[in-house]
Design a protein around this motif. Structure first.
Motif, PDB file in Angstrom:
ATOM      1  N   SER A   1       0.835  -1.213   0.000  1.00 26.49           N
ATOM      2  CA  SER A   1       0.000   0.000   0.000  1.00 26.49           C
ATOM      3  C   SER A   1       0.860   1.249   0.000  1.00 26.49           C
ATOM      4  O   SER A   1       0.547   2.247  -0.679  1.00 26.49           O
ATOM      5  CB  SER A   1      -0.930  -0.007   1.205  1.00 26.49           C
ATOM      6  OG  SER A   1      -1.798  -1.132   1.169  1.00 26.49           O
ATOM      7  N   GLU A   2       1.946   1.220   0.756  1.00 31.05           N
ATOM      8  CA  GLU A   2       2.847   2.379   0.767  1.00 31.05           C
ATOM      9  C   GLU A   2       3.457   2.608  -0.612  1.00 31.05           C
ATOM     10  O   GLU A   2       3.559   3.757  -1.093  1.00 31.05           O
ATOM     11  CB  GLU A   2       3.933   2.162   1.810  1.00 31.05           C
ATOM     12  CG  GLU A   2       3.419   2.222   3.250  1.00 31.05           C
ATOM     13  CD  GLU A   2       4.521   1.902   4.245  1.00 31.05           C
ATOM     14  OE1 GLU A   2       5.595   1.449   3.802  1.00 31.05           O
ATOM     15  OE2 GLU A   2       4.301   2.111   5.455  1.00 31.05           O
ATOM     16  N   LEU A   3       3.897   1.529  -1.247  1.00 28.21           N
ATOM     17  CA  LEU A   3       4.470   1.665  -2.598  1.00 28.21           C
ATOM     18  C   LEU A   3       3.419   2.156  -3.598  1.00 28.21           C
ATOM     19  O   LEU A   3       3.727   2.969  -4.504  1.00 28.21           O
ATOM     20  CB  LEU A   3       5.063   0.326  -3.039  1.00 28.21           C
ATOM     21  CG  LEU A   3       6.270  -0.161  -2.245  1.00 28.21           C
ATOM     22  CD1 LEU A   3       6.689  -1.549  -2.716  1.00 28.21           C
ATOM     23  CD2 LEU A   3       7.431   0.819  -2.378  1.00 28.21           C
ATOM     24  N   LYS A   4       2.195   1.655  -3.455  1.00 28.53           N
ATOM     25  CA  LYS A   4       1.124   2.087  -4.365  1.00 28.53           C
ATOM     26  C   LYS A   4       0.821   3.562  -4.164  1.00 28.53           C
ATOM     27  O   LYS A   4       0.594   4.312  -5.137  1.00 28.53           O
ATOM     28  CB  LYS A   4      -0.112   1.249  -4.126  1.00 28.53           C
ATOM     29  CG  LYS A   4      -1.208   1.494  -5.161  1.00 28.53           C
ATOM     30  CD  LYS A   4      -2.378   0.550  -4.936  1.00 28.53           C
ATOM     31  CE  LYS A   4      -3.467   0.816  -6.005  1.00 28.53           C
ATOM     32  NZ  LYS A   4      -4.631  -0.053  -5.837  1.00 28.53           N
ATOM     33  N   VAL A   5       0.823   4.026  -2.907  1.00 29.36           N
ATOM     34  CA  VAL A   5       0.617   5.448  -2.640  1.00 29.36           C
ATOM     35  C   VAL A   5       1.727   6.266  -3.268  1.00 29.36           C
ATOM     36  O   VAL A   5       1.490   7.332  -3.875  1.00 29.36           O
ATOM     37  CB  VAL A   5       0.522   5.703  -1.126  1.00 29.36           C
ATOM     38  CG1 VAL A   5       0.574   7.196  -0.820  1.00 29.36           C
ATOM     39  CG2 VAL A   5      -0.759   5.106  -0.569  1.00 29.36           C
ATOM     40  N   GLN A   6       2.939   5.731  -3.136  1.00 26.33           N
ATOM     41  CA  GLN A   6       4.081   6.432  -3.726  1.00 26.33           C
ATOM     42  C   GLN A   6       3.948   6.494  -5.250  1.00 26.33           C
ATOM     43  O   GLN A   6       4.201   7.538  -5.883  1.00 26.33           O
ATOM     44  CB  GLN A   6       5.377   5.727  -3.312  1.00 26.33           C
ATOM     45  CG  GLN A   6       6.620   6.459  -3.765  1.00 26.33           C
ATOM     46  CD  GLN A   6       7.887   5.767  -3.286  1.00 26.33           C
ATOM     47  OE1 GLN A   6       7.801   4.718  -2.628  1.00 26.33           O
ATOM     48  NE2 GLN A   6       9.022   6.338  -3.595  1.00 26.33           N
ATOM     49  N   SER A   7       3.547   5.365  -5.833  1.00 33.74           N
ATOM     50  CA  SER A   7       3.372   5.340  -7.301  1.00 33.74           C
ATOM     51  C   SER A   7       2.251   6.281  -7.739  1.00 33.74           C
ATOM     52  O   SER A   7       2.403   7.039  -8.719  1.00 33.74           O
ATOM     53  CB  SER A   7       3.067   3.911  -7.753  1.00 33.74           C
ATOM     54  OG  SER A   7       2.791   3.886  -9.138  1.00 33.74           O
ATOM     55  N   ASP A   8       1.138   6.284  -7.047  1.00 30.31           N
ATOM     56  CA  ASP A   8       0.029   7.172  -7.400  1.00 30.31           C
ATOM     57  C   ASP A   8       0.413   8.628  -7.190  1.00 30.31           C
ATOM     58  O   ASP A   8      -0.076   9.527  -7.924  1.00 30.31           O
ATOM     59  CB  ASP A   8      -1.196   6.820  -6.562  1.00 30.31           C
ATOM     60  CG  ASP A   8      -1.769   5.460  -6.937  1.00 30.31           C
ATOM     61  OD1 ASP A   8      -1.467   4.970  -8.036  1.00 30.31           O
ATOM     62  OD2 ASP A   8      -2.519   4.865  -6.100  1.00 30.31           O
TER      63      ASP A   8
END
Length: 451
Positions: free
Chosen positions: A164-171
């Motif tokens: 989720s942290e990586l996805k937030v970073q990607s978004d």
């Protein structure tokens, strides 16, 4: 003979031939009396210089030197009813022989199957304790499984949070790119409108730019929504991570509570087992006390409790027993004024009741029928009669005491002290002075006392 007549027969008749009559004449009788009196006085004078052994006389009785060899009374440890006698007074018994048998008089011991039933209770409680022990083991396994499962779930939840942290970073990156594209599209639209106003671009190009700007603007909104959704997923993952830990702690606390409850029940059951085993041992030992046994070899002296069916209390005296073998000693008492004269190792002469003796207390060497003893113990405090008790054993350097001598026999003791002249002893007795105090070492070293 009475000299009534003035005429004397001895003047008319000669007595030279009557020797017996001559010996009765007053003149020679007086000479004989003088000689006898002189001899007696001379002998008495000589006797004044003869050695005299000072002594202390005291009454006592025969006892045993060791406390475990003295007559004793056998008691009953438990209350009971006399059922059967196995001995009679005067019988010889060995250690462990049965003297009598008693039965129970308390209702809690009437059950004839008391021991087997108590043993069944012990076994039942033991099974209960083992069951609780198995439950504790199962709960410990359950706790170990919860701990292993929690480790895996925590790892999974942490991975989900990381995703989720990586996805937030990607978004977030996509949003930044969408903003850049939005700014570029806005700038291009503004240039296209200026060029359209100047007539350098056609209306179709302007409308195409507007359409592309709308697409960029829509993509920006979509990126923002995607970023917010990713953030929500991250928050949900963190909540799930915390929920896993809280759920594990709740389940672990419940399992540990059940385990401790089971352990408490196990310990309580084990305590009950120990208590029942102790009770069983007491019942078993009590059953042995129904038989009164002889503590040592000896003779039955006197039965205090008699008959069949008589009830006796706990600790009641039942019978007296006299040990068969005992090292005899004499227990005598001395006055406090004579106590300093008595020391351990002093010699004592005894006159035992039933054994005739000719005693010269001042000349023990010529006494006959006495027996020798040696002082071995002296009490450190006076008894009820305000006298000190002295224990005297047989003198190993003299003849043995009579074999027929029994405990309780009377004894007249003569404690031998210092050797002094007869005149000194008479002078001491007339003046009421105590006997000479001396030590054995002084007597051995002094040449005068040796003489």
């Amino acid at each position: 003979m009475m000299n009534i007549s003035p005429n004397r027969i001895q003047d008319a008749i000669p007595f030279s031939g009557a020797k017996s009559l001559v010996m009765t004449l007053p003149r020679k009788e007086s000479q004989k009396r003088v000689r006898i009196l002189t001899g007696v006085l001379l002998a008495a004078f000589v006797m004044l210089f003869l050695p005299w052994t000072q002594n202390i006389r005291s009454k006592g009785y025969v006892t045993a030197l060791r406390p475990d060899q003295r007559p004793q009374t056998i008691h009953s440890i438990i209350a009971g009813r006399i059922e059967k006698w196995y001995v009679a007074e005067g019988d010889f018994v060995q250690a462990g022989d049965t003297i009598l048998r008693i039965s129970e008089v308390k209702d809690e011991y009437f059950d004839s199957l008391l021991l087997p039933r108590t043993q069944q209770q012990v076994e039942a409680k033991s099974q209960t304790a083992r069951s609780y022990g198995d439950k504790v083991g199962a709960l410990q396994d359950q706790i170990a499984a919860l701990q292993r499962n929690n480790v895996l779930k925590l790892e999974q939840a942490k991975n989900k949070v990381r995703i989720s942290e990586l996805k937030v970073q990607s978004d977030s990156i996509e949003l930044v790119q969408a903003k850049v594209n939005f700014d570029i599209g806005k700038y291009q639209l503004e240039r296209a409108e200026e060029l359209f106003k100047e007539g350098l671009r056609s209306l179709t190009d302007l409308e195409g730019r507007r359409l592309k700007f709308q697409e960029v603007q829509a993509k920006l909104v979509s990126s923002e929504n995607k970023l917010l959704s990713s953030k929500n997923e991250l928050i949900t993952a963190q909540i799930d991570l915390d929920a896993i830990d809280n759920d594990f702690k709740d389940k672990l606390a419940k399992a540990e509570s059940d385990m401790y409850t089971a352990m408490s029940s196990q310990f309580d059951a084990e305590a009950s087992v120990t208590k029942l085993e102790n009770q069983y041992s007491n019942y078993q030992q009590r059953s042995q006390y129904r038989y009164i046994l002889a503590p040592q070899n000896g003779y039955i002296a006197k039965a205090i409790q008699v008959g069949i069916g008589e009830t006796i209390k706990e600790g009641a005296e039942i019978v007296n027993i006299v040990p068969a073998e005992a090292e005899l000693a004499v227990e005598m008492y001395v006055q406090p004024v004579d106590l300093p004269l008595i020391k351990a190792g002093n010699r004592v002469r005894f006159i035992f009741d039933g054994w005739p003796a000719i005693v010269f207390s001042g000349w023990p060497q010529i006494s006959n029928g006495t027996f020798g003893g040696v002082v071995v113990a002296i009490d450190q405090f006076a008894g009820p009669n305000n006298q000190y008790r002295v224990l005297v054993t047989q003198d190993p350097e003299e003849d043995n005491w009579p074999e027929q001598l029994r405990i309780g026999s009377g004894a007249d003791g003569i404690a031998l002290l210092n050797d002094v002249p007869v005149w000194y002893e008479i002078w001491r007795q007339l003046n009421g002075f105590p006997a000479d105090y001396y030590t054995q070492e002084q007597k051995e070293k002094s040449p005068e006392l040796k003489k």
